[in-house]
Motif scaffolding. Structure first.
Motif, PDB file in Angstrom:
ATOM      1  N   SER A   7       0.851  -1.188   0.000  1.00  0.00           N
ATOM      2  CA  SER A   7       0.000   0.000   0.000  1.00  0.00           C
ATOM      3  C   SER A   7       0.883   1.233   0.000  1.00  0.00           C
ATOM      4  CB  SER A   7      -0.915   0.006   1.228  1.00  0.00           C
ATOM      5  OG  SER A   7      -0.143  -0.003   2.409  1.00  0.00           O
ATOM      6  N   GLY A   8       0.296   2.366  -0.339  1.00  0.00           N
ATOM      7  CA  GLY A   8       1.050   3.609  -0.341  1.00  0.00           C
ATOM      8  C   GLY A   8       1.873   3.754  -1.608  1.00  0.00           C
ATOM      9  N   ASP A   9       3.065   4.363  -1.465  1.00  0.00           N
ATOM     10  CA  ASP A   9       3.933   4.627  -2.603  1.00  0.00           C
ATOM     11  C   ASP A   9       4.554   3.314  -3.082  1.00  0.00           C
ATOM     12  OD1 ASP A   9       5.625   5.632  -4.481  1.00  0.00           O
ATOM     13  OD2 ASP A   9       6.727   6.957  -3.149  1.00  0.00           O
ATOM     14  N   ASN A  10       4.198   2.883  -4.288  1.00  0.00           N
ATOM     15  CA  ASN A  10       4.657   1.589  -4.797  1.00  0.00           C
ATOM     16  C   ASN A  10       5.825   1.679  -5.759  1.00  0.00           C
ATOM     17  OD1 ASN A  10       2.846  -0.068  -3.374  1.00  0.00           O
ATOM     18  ND2 ASN A  10       1.218   0.443  -4.799  1.00  0.00           N
ATOM     19  N   VAL A  11       6.471   2.832  -5.849  1.00  0.00           N
ATOM     20  CA  VAL A  11       7.675   2.964  -6.674  1.00  0.00           C
ATOM     21  C   VAL A  11       8.797   3.532  -5.827  1.00  0.00           C
ATOM     22  CG1 VAL A  11       6.498   3.141  -8.890  1.00  0.00           C
ATOM     23  CG2 VAL A  11       6.890   5.209  -7.548  1.00  0.00           C
ATOM     24  N   ARG A  12      10.002   3.015  -6.034  1.00  0.00           N
ATOM     25  CA  ARG A  12      11.144   3.422  -5.216  1.00  0.00           C
ATOM     26  C   ARG A  12      12.413   3.423  -6.064  1.00  0.00           C
ATOM     27  NH1 ARG A  12      12.780   1.191   0.743  1.00  0.00           N
ATOM     28  NH2 ARG A  12      10.645   1.841   1.085  1.00  0.00           N
ATOM     29  N   SER A  13      13.270   4.388  -5.816  1.00  0.00           N
ATOM     30  CA  SER A  13      14.538   4.481  -6.518  1.00  0.00           C
ATOM     31  C   SER A  13      15.440   3.305  -6.177  1.00  0.00           C
ATOM     32  CB  SER A  13      15.242   5.795  -6.138  1.00  0.00           C
ATOM     33  OG  SER A  13      16.571   5.814  -6.603  1.00  0.00           O
ATOM     34  N   VAL A  14      16.278   2.890  -7.127  1.00  0.00           N
ATOM     35  CA  VAL A  14      17.257   1.833  -6.852  1.00  0.00           C
ATOM     36  C   VAL A  14      18.382   2.353  -5.970  1.00  0.00           C
ATOM     37  CG1 VAL A  14      16.754   0.542  -8.962  1.00  0.00           C
ATOM     38  CG2 VAL A  14      18.547   2.303  -8.992  1.00  0.00           C
ATOM     39  N   GLN A  15      18.370   3.662  -5.695  1.00  0.00           N
ATOM     40  CA  GLN A  15      19.372   4.243  -4.793  1.00  0.00           C
ATOM     41  C   GLN A  15      19.027   3.981  -3.329  1.00  0.00           C
ATOM     42  OE1 GLN A  15      22.003   5.535  -6.188  1.00  0.00           O
ATOM     43  NE2 GLN A  15      21.222   5.652  -8.277  1.00  0.00           N
ATOM     44  N   LYS A  16      17.823   3.462  -3.061  1.00  0.00           N
ATOM     45  CA  LYS A  16      17.400   3.158  -1.696  1.00  0.00           C
ATOM     46  C   LYS A  16      17.345   1.648  -1.485  1.00  0.00           C
ATOM     47  CE  LYS A  16      14.677   7.350  -0.915  1.00  0.00           C
ATOM     48  NZ  LYS A  16      13.360   7.879  -0.487  1.00  0.00           N
ATOM     49  N   PRO A  17      17.302   1.185  -0.221  1.00  0.00           N
ATOM     50  CA  PRO A  17      17.146  -0.255   0.026  1.00  0.00           C
ATOM     51  C   PRO A  17      15.810  -0.754  -0.527  1.00  0.00           C
ATOM     52  CG  PRO A  17      17.803   0.898   2.032  1.00  0.00           C
ATOM     53  CD  PRO A  17      17.435   1.956   1.033  1.00  0.00           C
ATOM     54  N   LEU A  18      15.753  -2.060  -0.798  1.00  0.00           N
ATOM     55  CA  LEU A  18      14.472  -2.650  -1.179  1.00  0.00           C
ATOM     56  C   LEU A  18      13.478  -2.514  -0.029  1.00  0.00           C
ATOM     57  CD1 LEU A  18      14.991  -6.117  -2.944  1.00  0.00           C
ATOM     58  CD2 LEU A  18      14.223  -3.978  -3.966  1.00  0.00           C
TER      59      LEU A  18
END
Length: 202
Positions: free
Chosen positions: A118-129
């Motif tokens: 839920s919430g923000d479902n996209v994340r940069s590869v610069q952050k942890p999984l």
């Protein structure tokens, strides 16, 4: 459960630990409970990593490990515009959201899209999984622009990549792909477990 331990003479403490604070490439949070008798204190591991990697009160922190460290960039991914079967509408919505979020000056960095969350479902590869679960839930999207043509390559992260995020770089797993994913997702991240165990033997 806590009251039962206390009634048996144990001192009990609990903490929620974030795996990326201890060197794992996932931001998984888990509840841990320690129960101890006698006079020896209950000791908790201090974070060794932080989001910025800057100096903290207790000394120099390493920066959180990023998803890009555990991704095998040699694995081929198919262009979404060349697929025989289109991606599901919800998947396309996630891809569009990521393109908007991570695009600037005609360039878009690779990003991770998450399913079953839920919430923000996209994340940069610069952050942890995000939390590695027992289901296949992370897609890697790699936008590329060449000769005024945009291609968007898409693939799911593989068990070996999920294993590296959890600290299982040199571990072997058996079973089908889904069975291996369950084993990885049900585990405690390796570096977090090591930090806790080092506290227990002090």
């Amino acid at each position: 459960f806590i009251n039962a331990l206390v009634s048996l003479g144990y001192r009990v403490e609990d903490r929620i630990l974030n795996a990326c604070d201890h060197g794992d490439a996932t931001s998984r949070e888990r509840l841990f409970i320690q129960a101890r008798r006698g006079r020896r204190p209950i000791i908790w591991p201090e974070p060794t990593h932080s989001e910025t990697g800057e100096d903290e009160l207790l000394g120099l922190m390493k920066k959180w490990r990023a998803a890009k460290e555990i991704i095998d960039w040699t694995i081929p991914a198919q262009d979404i515009f060349e697929r025989k079967r289109p991606l599901a509408p919800q998947t396309m919505k996630r891809i569009i959201a990521g393109l908007k979020k991570f695009g600037s000056y005609g360039q878009v960095e690779p990003f991770i899209a998450s399913y079953y969350g839920s919430g923000d479902n996209v994340r940069s590869v610069q952050k942890p999984l995000p939390t590695v679960t027992t289901k296949e839930r992370f897609a890697l999207i790699m936008p590329e622009k060449a000769k005024a043509k945009l291609s968007i390559r898409f693939r799911m992260l593989q068990p070996a990549e999920l294993a590296r995020a959890m600290g299982f770089e040199s571990y072997s797993f058996s079973g089908s792909k889904s069975e291996i994913t369950k084993q990885i997702g049900n585990a405690v991240p390796v570096n977090t477990a090591k930090a806790l165990c080092m506290c227990l033997i002090q």
